[in-house]
Enzyme design. Structure first.
Site, short mmCIF file in Angstrom:
data_model
loop_
_atom_site.label_atom_id
_atom_site.label_comp_id
_atom_site.label_asym_id
_atom_site.label_seq_id
_atom_site.Cartn_x
_atom_site.Cartn_y
_atom_site.Cartn_z
N GLU A 59 24.94 48.69 4.00
CA GLU A 59 26.12 49.56 3.97
C GLU A 59 26.00 50.81 4.85
OE1 GLU A 59 28.46 49.05 0.57
OE2 GLU A 59 28.09 47.19 1.58
N HIS A 98 17.75 48.57 -2.32
CA HIS A 98 18.33 47.25 -2.54
C HIS A 98 17.53 46.54 -3.62
CE1 HIS A 98 19.74 43.15 -1.76
NE2 HIS A 98 20.82 43.77 -1.32
#
Ligand code: ACO
Length: 382
Positions: A321, A268
């Site tokens: 996700e 991320h």
């Protein structure tokens, strides 16, 4: 090095760390693994509140009291029906397109059908009403698009159901269990907003030009569709399918990394520690008894270990996700609807940001450093 190079600020590739605006909507604290909506931790809100209450928090600036909560839920539930023209046109494009692509087209049509004027010529009240309408009708568009694509017929929304229950009703064609509804609602709350991510920034850039709301949201949907942003959860499940069994995880990851392929659902831009959304969704997947949980949990540990070995110091952990796919799969949401379901939630964040941008607007217009051949070169004769 010319004098202009020395004067110019350094480039931040991918705009990493660049602060471009003030916002009162929320923030992400990457090193702490914490994010919030207004003054409340987003994870705490997901644990305790309804989707509509958090939506009201973003739009109104404060959590609704009991009366406001009921009136907000009632108002938005009445705005879910497809306009007739859109309903008539949807089968023409939704049958062959991916749901998120259909959403882009449908939002564009909705904007022109509803005669949404450029934001520059729209009052704050009008923009607020447009945003409420958009967030309410998007799940209807997406569920209808998915059903048409599968050869079925759209299922009409039911105003007496909450946002998440109604979405599942329209998507699945039957009422989901309370446990499933709450799981999806919690997922949706977690995904409402997340700082100046690529799609939110896109929406704000377009809004800053004074274009209409539909234009800003079409751009945001386009940005979200990219696998490096919102397009990863189905790919994360595809990856688990490809791996097949836990003993194959290591060889799969080593081969993928050798090819330069990214491991979906990991890493991320802002979080350099556990993504709090991932922590919540991991627990949710476990408590739902998700069939894929044990495999995903084992795969997570192996992938993290290998990423630390192959990309030392990059702090690559699961992002939102990875377990999102596991949760949605358990809740019967088809894979092609993972990113569209994310879009139903993020629509609230995008529109809240458009409202904020419109209220304190200045055209967003950054610069680039030119690195081509030195100008001015004489233009060759034709
Ligand atoms: N798999 C393998 N390596 C990775 C991964 C990954 N998932 N993510 C980052 N890296 C590596 C990069 O190769 C790079 O290595 P290098 O320093 O040797 O060049 C290093 O880690 C840093 O990567 P960047 O691309 O600079 O990190 P950035 O902050 O730009 O990337 C991103 C963030 C795009 C999410 C990235 O981690 C990625 O591609 N992940 C996979 C896709 C994904 O899961 N997307 C969903 C994001 S969550 C969301 O949008 C809701």
């Amino acid at each position: 090095v010319s004098s202009t190079d020395v004067e110019r600020p350094p480039i931040a590739p991918g705009l990493e760390g660049v602060v471009v605006a003030e916002t009162g909507i929320g923030d992400v604290r990457g090193l702490e693994g914490f994010y919030h909506y207004r003054e409340y931790g987003a994870v705490d809100l997901a644990a305790s509140h309804s989707f509509e209450d958090v939506w009201a928090l973003l739009f109104d600036g404060e959590l609704p009291d009991r009366a406001r909560s009921a009136s907000f839920a009632d108002t938005t539930s009445q705005l879910r029906a497809l306009p007739l023209e859109l309903r008539a046109l949807l089968p023409h494009f939704a049958t062959h397109a991916l749901p998120l692509d259909s959403l882009r087209t449908a939002v564009s049509l909705l904007g022109s059908e509803s005669e949404w004027e450029p934001i520059l010529d729209t009052t704050a009240e009008q923009l607020h009403s447009q945003a409420l309408r958009l967030c309410s009708v998007v799940p209807t568009i997406l569920a209808a698009a998915d059903r048409l694509r599968r050869g079925g017929e759209p299922v009409d929304p039911r105003p007496e159901l909450g946002f998440a229950a109604n979405y599942l009703w329209m998507l699945l064609g039957h009422e989901a269990s309370d446990e499933t509804v709450r799981a999806v609602e919690q997922y949706l709350i977690l995904m409402i907003d997340h700082g100046f991510n690529a799609s939110t920034f896109t929406a704000r850039v377009i809004a800053s030009t004074g274009a209409d709301l539909a234009a800003a949201i079409c751009g945001a949907v386009g940005a979200l569709s990219g696998p490096l942003h919102g397009g990863a959860p189905s790919r994360a499940l595809d990856m688990l399918d490809e791996i097949g069994s836990p003993d194959r995880t290591e060889s799969y990851v080593r081969e993928a990394m050798q090819r330069g392929t990214r491991i979906m659902g990991f890493g991320h831009r802002v979080y350099k520690t556990d993504d709090p959304r991932s922590r919540f969704l991991r627990d949710l997947a476990r408590s739902l008894g998700a069939p894929l949980f044990a495999f995903a949990f084992e795969a997570e540990a192996t992938v993290e270990r290998l990423l630390e070995e192959l990309k030392p110091g990059r702090e690559l952990h699961t992002n939102a996700e990875f377990y999102a796919g596991v949760v949605m799969d358990t809740c019967e949401i088809p894979r092609e609807m993972f990113t569209p379901t994310f879009a139903c939630a993020r629509m609230v964040g995008w529109t809240a940001h458009v409202l904020e941008q419109a209220a304190h607007n200045r055209l967003i217009r950054p610069s680039a450093r030119y690195v081509g051949p030195t100008p001015p070169a004489p233009v060759p004769p034709r």
